[in-house]
Design a protein around this motif. Structure first.
Motif, PDB file in Angstrom:
ATOM      1  N   SER A 225       9.546   7.961   5.324  1.00 48.46           N
ATOM      2  CA  SER A 225       9.767   9.337   4.900  1.00 48.46           C
ATOM      3  C   SER A 225      10.561   9.270   3.620  1.00 48.46           C
ATOM      4  O   SER A 225      10.639   8.235   2.997  1.00 48.46           O
ATOM      5  CB  SER A 225      10.498  10.114   5.997  1.00 48.46           C
ATOM      6  OG  SER A 225      10.508  11.474   5.677  1.00 48.46           O
ATOM      7  N   SER A 226      11.151  10.380   3.180  1.00 47.58           N
ATOM      8  CA  SER A 226      11.660  10.369   1.831  1.00 47.58           C
ATOM      9  C   SER A 226      12.879  11.216   1.605  1.00 47.58           C
ATOM     10  O   SER A 226      13.239  12.058   2.387  1.00 47.58           O
ATOM     11  CB  SER A 226      10.548  10.833   0.896  1.00 47.58           C
ATOM     12  OG  SER A 226      11.036  11.213  -0.333  1.00 47.58           O
TER      13      SER A 226
ATOM     14  N   LYS B 251      21.139   1.191  -0.353  1.00 47.13           N
ATOM     15  CA  LYS B 251      21.261   2.136   0.743  1.00 47.13           C
ATOM     16  C   LYS B 251      20.174   3.209   0.656  1.00 47.13           C
ATOM     17  O   LYS B 251      19.795   3.626  -0.434  1.00 47.13           O
ATOM     18  CB  LYS B 251      22.637   2.802   0.724  1.00 47.13           C
ATOM     19  CG  LYS B 251      23.786   1.860   1.046  1.00 47.13           C
ATOM     20  CD  LYS B 251      25.112   2.596   1.066  1.00 47.13           C
ATOM     21  CE  LYS B 251      26.263   1.654   1.410  1.00 47.13           C
ATOM     22  NZ  LYS B 251      27.574   2.369   1.434  1.00 47.13           N
ATOM     23  N   PRO B 252      19.683   3.664   1.799  1.00 49.30           N
ATOM     24  CA  PRO B 252      18.634   4.704   1.776  1.00 49.30           C
ATOM     25  C   PRO B 252      19.165   6.009   1.222  1.00 49.30           C
ATOM     26  O   PRO B 252      20.335   6.365   1.403  1.00 49.30           O
ATOM     27  CB  PRO B 252      18.246   4.840   3.254  1.00 49.30           C
ATOM     28  CG  PRO B 252      19.445   4.361   4.007  1.00 49.30           C
ATOM     29  CD  PRO B 252      20.050   3.271   3.168  1.00 49.30           C
TER      30      PRO B 252
ATOM     31  N   CYS C 196      12.445   1.360   2.656  1.00 55.07           N
ATOM     32  CA  CYS C 196      13.867   1.182   2.941  1.00 55.07           C
ATOM     33  C   CYS C 196      14.743   2.151   2.160  1.00 55.07           C
ATOM     34  O   CYS C 196      15.905   2.344   2.507  1.00 55.07           O
ATOM     35  CB  CYS C 196      14.281  -0.265   2.646  1.00 55.07           C
ATOM     36  SG  CYS C 196      13.431  -1.496   3.667  1.00 55.07           S
ATOM     37  N   LEU C 197      14.193   2.748   1.110  1.00 55.15           N
ATOM     38  CA  LEU C 197      14.917   3.773   0.366  1.00 55.15           C
ATOM     39  C   LEU C 197      14.703   5.148   0.990  1.00 55.15           C
ATOM     40  O   LEU C 197      15.600   5.986   1.006  1.00 55.15           O
ATOM     41  CB  LEU C 197      14.458   3.781  -1.097  1.00 55.15           C
ATOM     42  CG  LEU C 197      15.309   4.571  -2.096  1.00 55.15           C
ATOM     43  CD1 LEU C 197      16.726   4.007  -2.172  1.00 55.15           C
ATOM     44  CD2 LEU C 197      14.657   4.565  -3.470  1.00 55.15           C
TER      45      LEU C 197
ATOM     46  N   LEU D 176      15.709  -0.583 -10.609  1.00 57.94           N
ATOM     47  CA  LEU D 176      14.490   0.106 -10.185  1.00 57.94           C
ATOM     48  C   LEU D 176      14.481   0.334  -8.681  1.00 57.94           C
ATOM     49  O   LEU D 176      13.947   1.341  -8.203  1.00 57.94           O
ATOM     50  CB  LEU D 176      13.259  -0.702 -10.602  1.00 57.94           C
ATOM     51  CG  LEU D 176      11.896  -0.123 -10.234  1.00 57.94           C
ATOM     52  CD1 LEU D 176      11.682   1.229 -10.912  1.00 57.94           C
ATOM     53  CD2 LEU D 176      10.788  -1.096 -10.625  1.00 57.94           C
ATOM     54  N   LEU D 177      15.088  -0.589  -7.909  1.00 60.27           N
ATOM     55  CA  LEU D 177      15.096  -0.456  -6.453  1.00 60.27           C
ATOM     56  C   LEU D 177      15.741   0.842  -5.987  1.00 60.27           C
ATOM     57  O   LEU D 177      15.451   1.316  -4.888  1.00 60.27           O
ATOM     58  CB  LEU D 177      15.827  -1.640  -5.809  1.00 60.27           C
ATOM     59  CG  LEU D 177      15.088  -2.963  -5.683  1.00 60.27           C
ATOM     60  CD1 LEU D 177      15.911  -3.939  -4.855  1.00 60.27           C
ATOM     61  CD2 LEU D 177      13.706  -2.782  -5.074  1.00 60.27           C
ATOM     62  N   ARG D 178      16.623   1.414  -6.790  1.00 61.39           N
ATOM     63  CA  ARG D 178      17.304   2.643  -6.415  1.00 61.39           C
ATOM     64  C   ARG D 178      16.484   3.897  -6.741  1.00 61.39           C
ATOM     65  O   ARG D 178      16.892   5.012  -6.408  1.00 61.39           O
ATOM     66  CB  ARG D 178      18.660   2.730  -7.135  1.00 61.39           C
ATOM     67  CG  ARG D 178      19.584   1.572  -6.850  1.00 61.39           C
ATOM     68  CD  ARG D 178      20.905   1.697  -7.616  1.00 61.39           C
ATOM     69  NE  ARG D 178      21.734   0.527  -7.412  1.00 61.39           N
ATOM     70  CZ  ARG D 178      22.548   0.342  -6.375  1.00 61.39           C
ATOM     71  NH1 ARG D 178      22.649   1.312  -5.462  1.00 61.39           N
ATOM     72  NH2 ARG D 178      23.262  -0.751  -6.245  1.00 61.39           N
ATOM     73  N   HIS D 179      15.339   3.695  -7.390  1.00 58.95           N
ATOM     74  CA  HIS D 179      14.598   4.864  -7.890  1.00 58.95           C
ATOM     75  C   HIS D 179      13.094   4.747  -7.654  1.00 58.95           C
ATOM     76  O   HIS D 179      12.297   5.002  -8.550  1.00 58.95           O
ATOM     77  CB  HIS D 179      14.894   5.061  -9.373  1.00 58.95           C
ATOM     78  CG  HIS D 179      16.332   5.379  -9.653  1.00 58.95           C
ATOM     79  ND1 HIS D 179      16.882   6.612  -9.408  1.00 58.95           N
ATOM     80  CD2 HIS D 179      17.333   4.591 -10.132  1.00 58.95           C
ATOM     81  CE1 HIS D 179      18.168   6.589  -9.735  1.00 58.95           C
ATOM     82  NE2 HIS D 179      18.468   5.386 -10.179  1.00 58.95           N
ATOM     83  N   VAL D 180      12.707   4.359  -6.453  1.00 55.21           N
ATOM     84  CA  VAL D 180      11.284   4.307  -6.103  1.00 55.21           C
ATOM     85  C   VAL D 180      11.013   5.159  -4.870  1.00 55.21           C
ATOM     86  O   VAL D 180      10.078   4.899  -4.114  1.00 55.21           O
ATOM     87  CB  VAL D 180      10.808   2.850  -5.880  1.00 55.21           C
ATOM     88  CG1 VAL D 180      10.790   2.079  -7.181  1.00 55.21           C
ATOM     89  CG2 VAL D 180      11.663   2.142  -4.827  1.00 55.21           C
TER      90      VAL D 180
END
Length: 529
Positions: free
Chosen positions: A25-26, A446-447, A402-403, A212-216
């Protein structure tokens, strides 16, 4: 070993067009001082119906984002004949847009061919998360011809995916080792090996992908879709999303309900579920799919799982997995068929019933000590080329998952406590799926999202499609999403495999095509076979 939940398998390898999901989910941080999209219950919540609804963003485009909405794309020929590609800029962080950190997202299109007047652009997404929309478009844009004639078919690889700033985590050799990790640990030492593999994977993603991992997140990807809509000159978004692509499309509808045009969500997800529930539901979904395969298999005298009963076939398959756990089968190459790779191969074949005859053959080979066939299925699932090169989907998938949601489990102890429920959901796959759901516990970021409802009040009619024996997106999810969306109509396909559109049902295809071409919504309760 799956990086998260089951993904998609290679359409080319299985002669299938469906692209698969990994449950998620998001959510995202509040952009530009706008009201933050609604947040729901935390992972592990027992009452998903209480989840808050995703709040729409303000209709007016913030001044800080105008340069993105006003940009002009420079198109050039690319790939397959008749296709054009361009690069679209999007802010890395919508709350702090800066040209210094802009992302470059690749877009492809195939212009409407006629006859008939052009309706507009039709954006597509095949799922994943992590599936390349551009690859999907270039393979399957020729179908359906009636839709292709009236729409410019458009695909954008989402941020972190394919040709759009792809997330990378491991070398190909490291990924080979990772996919062979035992996901049904029988001892404390094997549990340590599994958690160590998850930690190493996460560490690799952190070192190679950086900020980038924080913004996908899915919300950020949905916002990119709105920028593309505007850049293409479309007042409203016309969209076909499959599997995870349904969650992406529903998220768009929740954020921009007034900008929804004709939207097809095929193989729907339920965004109000926490991660553990998603994984448990998918475990049951794959058990349903396996039982359908087994019921077909035992009708054949040469069924490698016997001819007694569906339950006995499940026991036979579990015995094969156990044998491979102790003694991996030769494959004709350096890699051997481990229990993990064999399970992945079987899971891959559950996505399309047209793969069932091939699976029977490969299971028989594995019983005789030849693991080559199941390894081929596993490689197709992982998008591993014969030369040993992996596509980026297996890295983008956990990066998004995971985000979007907190981990289903935070420790091996939590997995052990949940094993009875997962084994009940699927005696064959339950243990594997439960341990696979631990991967996000070690993620370096962290998500930012939580479970939430999506109502999209005020949106134009949306068509939600569900398949009754879909393994990856259980039919109950389609019913749930259709009930959430204020303007949705549910179209049911009584069949096997993942998703329904373009997979052989004339009834499904005609209904969806009529909706896309004429805006005609099917009658309530319509079923197809």
């Amino acid at each position: 070993m799956a990086t998260s939940r089951p993904l998609r398998t290679s359409a080319a390898a299985l002669a299938a067009t469906a692209l698969l999901i990994s449950g998620c989910s998001s959510g995202s941080s509040s952009p530009d001082g706008e009201a933050s999209p609604g947040r729901g219950t935390a992972a592990g919540a027992q009452r998903p119906a209480e989840a808050a609804s995703l709040a729409p963003l303000p209709a007016a485009t913030p001044a800080t984002l105008r340069p993105y909405y006003d940009q002009k794309l420079s198109w050039h020929p690319c790939g397959v004949a008749g296709f054009e590609c361009a690069t679209m800029k999007a802010p890395l962080d919508y709350s702090k847009p800066s040209a210094d950190t802009d992302l470059k997202l690749t877009v492809a299109r195939k212009k409407a061919t006629g006859p008939g007047s052009k309706i507009g652009s039709l954006q597509v997404n095949p799922g994943g998360p992590g599936g390349s929309a551009i690859e999907y478009l270039q393979r399957y844009a020729p179908q359906p011809a009636a839709v292709r004639a009236r729409y410019d078919m458009v695909a954008m690889d989402p941020r972190g995916v394919g040709r759009s700033e792809p997330v990378e985590c491991l070398t190909d050799k490291q990924m080979d080792r990772y996919t062979q990790t035992d996901v049904t640990p029988d001892s404390p030492a094997e549990v340590n090996q599994l958690t160590s593999a998850y930690r190493s994977f996460a560490k690799g993603c952190a070192s190679r992908a950086g900020q980038l991992l924080r913004h996908v997140s899915t919300i950020e990807a949905a916002r990119d879709m709105d920028v593309l809509r505007a850049v293409l000159g479309d007042k409203k978004l016309t969209y076909v999303g499959a599997s995870y692509g349904t969650f992406l499309g529903a998220t768009y509808a929740g954020l921009y309900p007034s900008r929804v045009g004709r939207m097809v969500l095929d193989g729907a997800m339920n965004p109000e579920l926490d991660s553990r529930t998603v994984n448990l539901n998918q475990t049951a979904g794959f058990d349903t799919a396996f039982r359908a395969f087994a019921a077909d298999c035992i009708k054949h005298k040469d069924c490698p799982l016997g001819t007694k009963s569906v339950d006995d076939a499940g026991r036979q398959l579990s015995a094969l997995f156990k044998k491979l756990d102790a003694h991996p089968a030769a494959t004709g190459e350096e890699r051997k068929l481990t229990e993990s790779l064999a399970t992945t191969g079987v899971v891959a074949a559950m996505y399309d019933q047209r793969a069932w005859p091939v699976l029977r053959e490969y299971l028989a080979q594995a019983e005789d000590g030849n693991g080559r066939g199941l390894l081929t299925l596993s490689d197709s699932y992982y998008e591993r080329d014969p030369n040993g090169t992996y596509a980026n989907q297996m890295y983008a998938n956990p990066a998004v998952n995971c985000l979007d949601l907190a981990s289903a489990f935070n420790s091996p102890a939590q997995v052990r406590a949940a094993l009875p429920s997962f084994r009940k959901a699927s005696p064959v796959f339950g243990e594997n799926f439960a341990w696979a759901a631990l991967n996000c516990a070690y993620w370096p970021v962290k998500p930012t999202g939580t479970a939430h409802r999506i109502e999209a009040k005020g949106a134009a009619p949306i068509l939600v499609v569900g398949t009754t024996r879909d393994p990856a997106t259980p039919y109950v999810w389609a019913k749930a999403l259709a009930a959430q969306l204020s303007s949705a109509t549910l179209l049911t396909y009584d069949g096997d495999g993942h998703t329904a559109y373009g997979r052989g049902s004339t009834c499904i295809d005609k209904t969806i095509n009529n909706y896309l071409l004429n805006g005609t919504v099917p009658p309530k309760g319509k079923h197809c076979k």
